[in-house]
Design an enzyme around this catalytic site. Structure first.
Site, PDB file in Angstrom:
ATOM      1  N   ASP A 297       0.857  -1.192   0.000  1.00 17.64           N
ATOM      2  CA  ASP A 297       0.000   0.000   0.000  1.00 17.64           C
ATOM      3  C   ASP A 297       0.892   1.240   0.000  1.00 17.64           C
ATOM      4  O   ASP A 297       2.073   1.156   0.355  1.00 17.64           O
ATOM      5  CB  ASP A 297      -0.922   0.023   1.235  1.00 17.64           C
ATOM      6  CG  ASP A 297      -1.847   1.242   1.236  1.00 17.64           C
ATOM      7  OD1 ASP A 297      -2.570   1.441   0.236  1.00 17.64           O
ATOM      8  OD2 ASP A 297      -1.835   2.022   2.210  1.00 17.64           O
ATOM      9  N   SER A 298       0.303   2.381  -0.372  1.00 21.92           N
ATOM     10  CA  SER A 298       1.052   3.639  -0.322  1.00 21.92           C
ATOM     11  C   SER A 298       1.501   3.959   1.103  1.00 21.92           C
ATOM     12  O   SER A 298       2.466   4.691   1.291  1.00 21.92           O
ATOM     13  CB  SER A 298       0.168   4.778  -0.839  1.00 21.92           C
ATOM     14  OG  SER A 298      -0.965   4.910  -0.004  1.00 21.92           O
TER      15      SER A 298
ATOM     16  N   TYR B 196      -0.726   8.611  -2.444  1.00 23.03           N
ATOM     17  CA  TYR B 196      -0.640   8.407  -3.891  1.00 23.03           C
ATOM     18  C   TYR B 196      -1.812   9.086  -4.622  1.00 23.03           C
ATOM     19  O   TYR B 196      -1.709   9.403  -5.803  1.00 23.03           O
ATOM     20  CB  TYR B 196      -0.712   6.910  -4.220  1.00 23.03           C
ATOM     21  CG  TYR B 196       0.589   6.135  -4.095  1.00 23.03           C
ATOM     22  CD1 TYR B 196       1.682   6.642  -3.388  1.00 23.03           C
ATOM     23  CD2 TYR B 196       0.706   4.883  -4.682  1.00 23.03           C
ATOM     24  CE1 TYR B 196       2.853   5.908  -3.276  1.00 23.03           C
ATOM     25  CE2 TYR B 196       1.881   4.143  -4.578  1.00 23.03           C
ATOM     26  CZ  TYR B 196       2.953   4.659  -3.879  1.00 23.03           C
ATOM     27  OH  TYR B 196       4.101   3.926  -3.780  1.00 23.03           O
ATOM     28  N   GLY B 197      -2.937   9.236  -3.906  1.00 16.26           N
ATOM     29  CA  GLY B 197      -4.188   9.673  -4.535  1.00 16.26           C
ATOM     30  C   GLY B 197      -4.065  10.816  -5.520  1.00 16.26           C
ATOM     31  O   GLY B 197      -4.592  10.763  -6.631  1.00 16.26           O
TER      32      GLY B 197
ATOM     33  N   CYS C 195      -4.216  -1.487  -2.222  1.00 11.52           N
ATOM     34  CA  CYS C 195      -4.350  -0.047  -2.431  1.00 11.52           C
ATOM     35  C   CYS C 195      -5.192   0.130  -3.688  1.00 11.52           C
ATOM     36  O   CYS C 195      -4.811  -0.357  -4.760  1.00 11.52           O
ATOM     37  CB  CYS C 195      -2.960   0.552  -2.622  1.00 11.52           C
ATOM     38  SG  CYS C 195      -2.945   2.293  -3.055  1.00 11.52           S
ATOM     39  N   ASN C 196      -6.323   0.813  -3.533  1.00 13.56           N
ATOM     40  CA  ASN C 196      -7.197   1.002  -4.700  1.00 13.56           C
ATOM     41  C   ASN C 196      -6.536   1.882  -5.750  1.00 13.56           C
ATOM     42  O   ASN C 196      -6.684   1.660  -6.948  1.00 13.56           O
ATOM     43  CB  ASN C 196      -8.510   1.639  -4.258  1.00 13.56           C
ATOM     44  CG  ASN C 196      -9.341   0.691  -3.428  1.00 13.56           C
ATOM     45  OD1 ASN C 196     -10.090  -0.102  -3.965  1.00 13.56           O
ATOM     46  ND2 ASN C 196      -9.172   0.732  -2.116  1.00 13.56           N
ATOM     47  N   THR C 197      -5.810   2.902  -5.277  1.00 16.87           N
ATOM     48  CA  THR C 197      -5.198   3.839  -6.205  1.00 16.87           C
ATOM     49  C   THR C 197      -4.158   3.125  -7.071  1.00 16.87           C
ATOM     50  O   THR C 197      -4.126   3.291  -8.296  1.00 16.87           O
ATOM     51  CB  THR C 197      -4.545   4.996  -5.420  1.00 16.87           C
ATOM     52  OG1 THR C 197      -5.489   5.466  -4.443  1.00 16.87           O
ATOM     53  CG2 THR C 197      -4.158   6.134  -6.329  1.00 16.87           C
TER      54      THR C 197
ATOM     55  N   GLU D 120      -3.207   8.972   7.473  1.00 19.24           N
ATOM     56  CA  GLU D 120      -1.744   8.787   7.594  1.00 19.24           C
ATOM     57  C   GLU D 120      -1.207   9.575   8.788  1.00 19.24           C
ATOM     58  O   GLU D 120      -0.207   9.219   9.382  1.00 19.24           O
ATOM     59  CB  GLU D 120      -1.029   9.260   6.319  1.00 19.24           C
ATOM     60  CG  GLU D 120      -1.056   8.286   5.163  1.00 19.24           C
ATOM     61  CD  GLU D 120      -0.175   7.039   5.353  1.00 19.24           C
ATOM     62  OE1 GLU D 120       1.028   7.183   5.566  1.00 19.24           O
ATOM     63  OE2 GLU D 120      -0.724   5.925   5.287  1.00 19.24           O
TER      64      GLU D 120
ATOM     65  N   CYS E 161     -11.066   2.954  -0.525  1.00 20.69           N
ATOM     66  CA  CYS E 161      -9.673   3.299  -0.201  1.00 20.69           C
ATOM     67  C   CYS E 161      -9.374   2.575   1.084  1.00 20.69           C
ATOM     68  O   CYS E 161     -10.169   2.641   2.047  1.00 20.69           O
ATOM     69  CB  CYS E 161      -9.506   4.806  -0.022  1.00 20.69           C
ATOM     70  SG  CYS E 161      -7.876   5.255   0.638  1.00 20.69           S
ATOM     71  N   THR E 162      -8.240   1.885   1.112  1.00 21.27           N
ATOM     72  CA  THR E 162      -7.968   1.031   2.272  1.00 21.27           C
ATOM     73  C   THR E 162      -7.666   1.828   3.541  1.00 21.27           C
ATOM     74  O   THR E 162      -7.633   1.272   4.627  1.00 21.27           O
ATOM     75  CB  THR E 162      -6.804   0.074   1.954  1.00 21.27           C
ATOM     76  OG1 THR E 162      -5.668   0.836   1.510  1.00 21.27           O
ATOM     77  CG2 THR E 162      -7.199  -0.907   0.868  1.00 21.27           C
ATOM     78  N   HIS E 163      -7.451   3.125   3.407  1.00 18.15           N
ATOM     79  CA  HIS E 163      -7.267   3.965   4.595  1.00 18.15           C
ATOM     80  C   HIS E 163      -8.597   4.267   5.311  1.00 18.15           C
ATOM     81  O   HIS E 163      -8.614   4.542   6.502  1.00 18.15           O
ATOM     82  CB  HIS E 163      -6.653   5.312   4.205  1.00 18.15           C
ATOM     83  CG  HIS E 163      -5.181   5.284   3.948  1.00 18.15           C
ATOM     84  ND1 HIS E 163      -4.620   4.650   2.871  1.00 18.15           N
ATOM     85  CD2 HIS E 163      -4.144   5.823   4.643  1.00 18.15           C
ATOM     86  CE1 HIS E 163      -3.297   4.815   2.907  1.00 18.15           C
ATOM     87  NE2 HIS E 163      -2.996   5.524   3.973  1.00 18.15           N
TER      88      HIS E 163
HETATM   89  N1  DGL Z   1      -4.887   3.402   0.545  1.00 13.94           N
HETATM   90  C1  DGL Z   1      -4.844   3.757  -0.790  1.00 13.94           C
HETATM   91  C2  DGL Z   1      -6.115   3.384  -1.542  1.00 13.94           C
HETATM   92  O1  DGL Z   1      -6.695   2.409  -1.250  1.00 13.94           O
HETATM   93  C3  DGL Z   1      -4.261   5.050  -1.226  1.00 13.94           C
HETATM   94  C4  DGL Z   1      -4.373   6.253  -0.401  1.00 13.94           C
HETATM   95  C5  DGL Z   1      -3.413   7.300  -0.911  1.00 13.94           C
HETATM   96  O2  DGL Z   1      -2.206   7.052  -0.795  1.00 13.94           O
HETATM   97  O3  DGL Z   1      -3.864   8.327  -1.432  1.00 13.94           O
HETATM   98  O4  DGL Z   1      -6.547   4.017  -2.454  1.00 13.94           O
END
Ligand code: DGL
Length: 269
Positions: A6-7, A38-39, A69-71, A154, A188-190
């Site tokens: 993940d990011s 990363y978004g 990570c979805n992104t 984060e 988003c996994t966050h």
């Molecule tokens: N956790 C990540 C996701 O699922 C990315 C969040 C990020 O880094 O912007 O999209």
């Protein structure tokens, strides 16, 4: 080992569910915390960073890597699977989390109206719209980018006034676009870390879908269907962590995700 990328810390929400369902396997987690989020980044940058991470996990003995990570799944998975994998490690596999989530997303809505909350990268890619349309062509899917949520998570800002402002603003914006939404996917996994805050501002009748449990089940299915990968995995139930930031930073941040007292090693690309 099964590599989980993940990011930053978000993939820990996926790792937790994977460990519940598949406790016998070894996992190696890599968080690119030094370069998160990363978004907002471009396709080119997300692809470059993700490929570096996947290569690092392959080099450390992961025949299977899950982009938790979805992104990264939206921006980099296809290029890596089609262009890089045949060249760098044809016997290895990289899986994303958008397809498995899309396969079930429509099951949670009674009204046929689903909302998606994700990063700019995920929303702009249109990946969820495309994937969900394969499995639930009648479903009306409405997306909303939540530019600051991953950064809030984060930084451990999970319940303050600042976090509340942005969570409320983006949820209202989603529901203003389609008032019939009765299920919302946290894409988003966050975002599961913001669940208490999200629940406090979203109408109670709306079902909130987190991906971790879905991804864990789909991974388990995948391993049953792919013995050529499964037999290459170690089964000592061990988990190790790598971060591109300092180990101290990772230990502190991971505690917000329920991973207490873990030690991580630094990885520099
Ligand atoms: N956790 C990540 C996701 O699922 C990315 C969040 C990020 O880094 O912007 O999209």
């Amino acid at each position: 080992m099964i590599g989980i990328f993940d990011s930053g810390f978000g993939g820990l929400t996926i790792l937790r569910e994977l460990r519940k369902l598949l406790p016998e396997y070894d996992f190696l987690y890599l968080g690119d915390n030094a370069r998160a989020p990363y978004g907002p980044r471009t396709f080119e940058t997300i692809y470059k960073y993700t490929l570096e991470a996947v290569s690092a996990l392959f080099a450390r003995g992961c025949p299977l890597v899950i982009l938790a990570c979805n992104t990264a799944s939206a921006r980099a998975l296809r290029s890596i699977q089609q262009n890089d994998l045949p060249r760098i490690a044809p016997q290895n596999r990289v899986l994303g989390i958008i397809r498995p989530t899309a396969e079930e997303a429509g099951l949670f809505s009674q009204s046929g109206h689903l909302g998606i909350l994700g990063t700019e990268g995920t929303v702009e890619s249109g990946s969820y719209l495309i994937e969900i349309a394969h499995f639930f062509p009648q479903l009306k899917v409405t997306q909303q980018a939540c530019p600051l949520w991953a950064t809030l998570v984060e930084n451990g800002e999970l319940d303050g006034e600042g976090a509340r402002y942005f969570v409320k603003r983006d949820i209202e914006s989603l529901l203003n676009k389609d008032s019939e939404i009765d299920a919302v996917l946290l894409a988003c996994t966050h975002y599961p870390l913001l669940l208490p805050l999200i629940k406090s501002v979203i109408p109670e009748k709306i079902h909130i879908i987190s991906q971790g449990e879905i991804v864990a089940r789909k991974t388990s299915d995948y391993l049953l269907r792919h013995p050529e990968i499964e037999t290459r995995l170690i089964r000592n139930g061990k988990v190790e962590f790598l971060t591109t930031d300092t180990p101290e930073f990772f230990t502190k941040g991971a505690s917000f995700f329920g991973e207490n007292g873990i030690s991580a090693k630094n990885l520099t690309f």
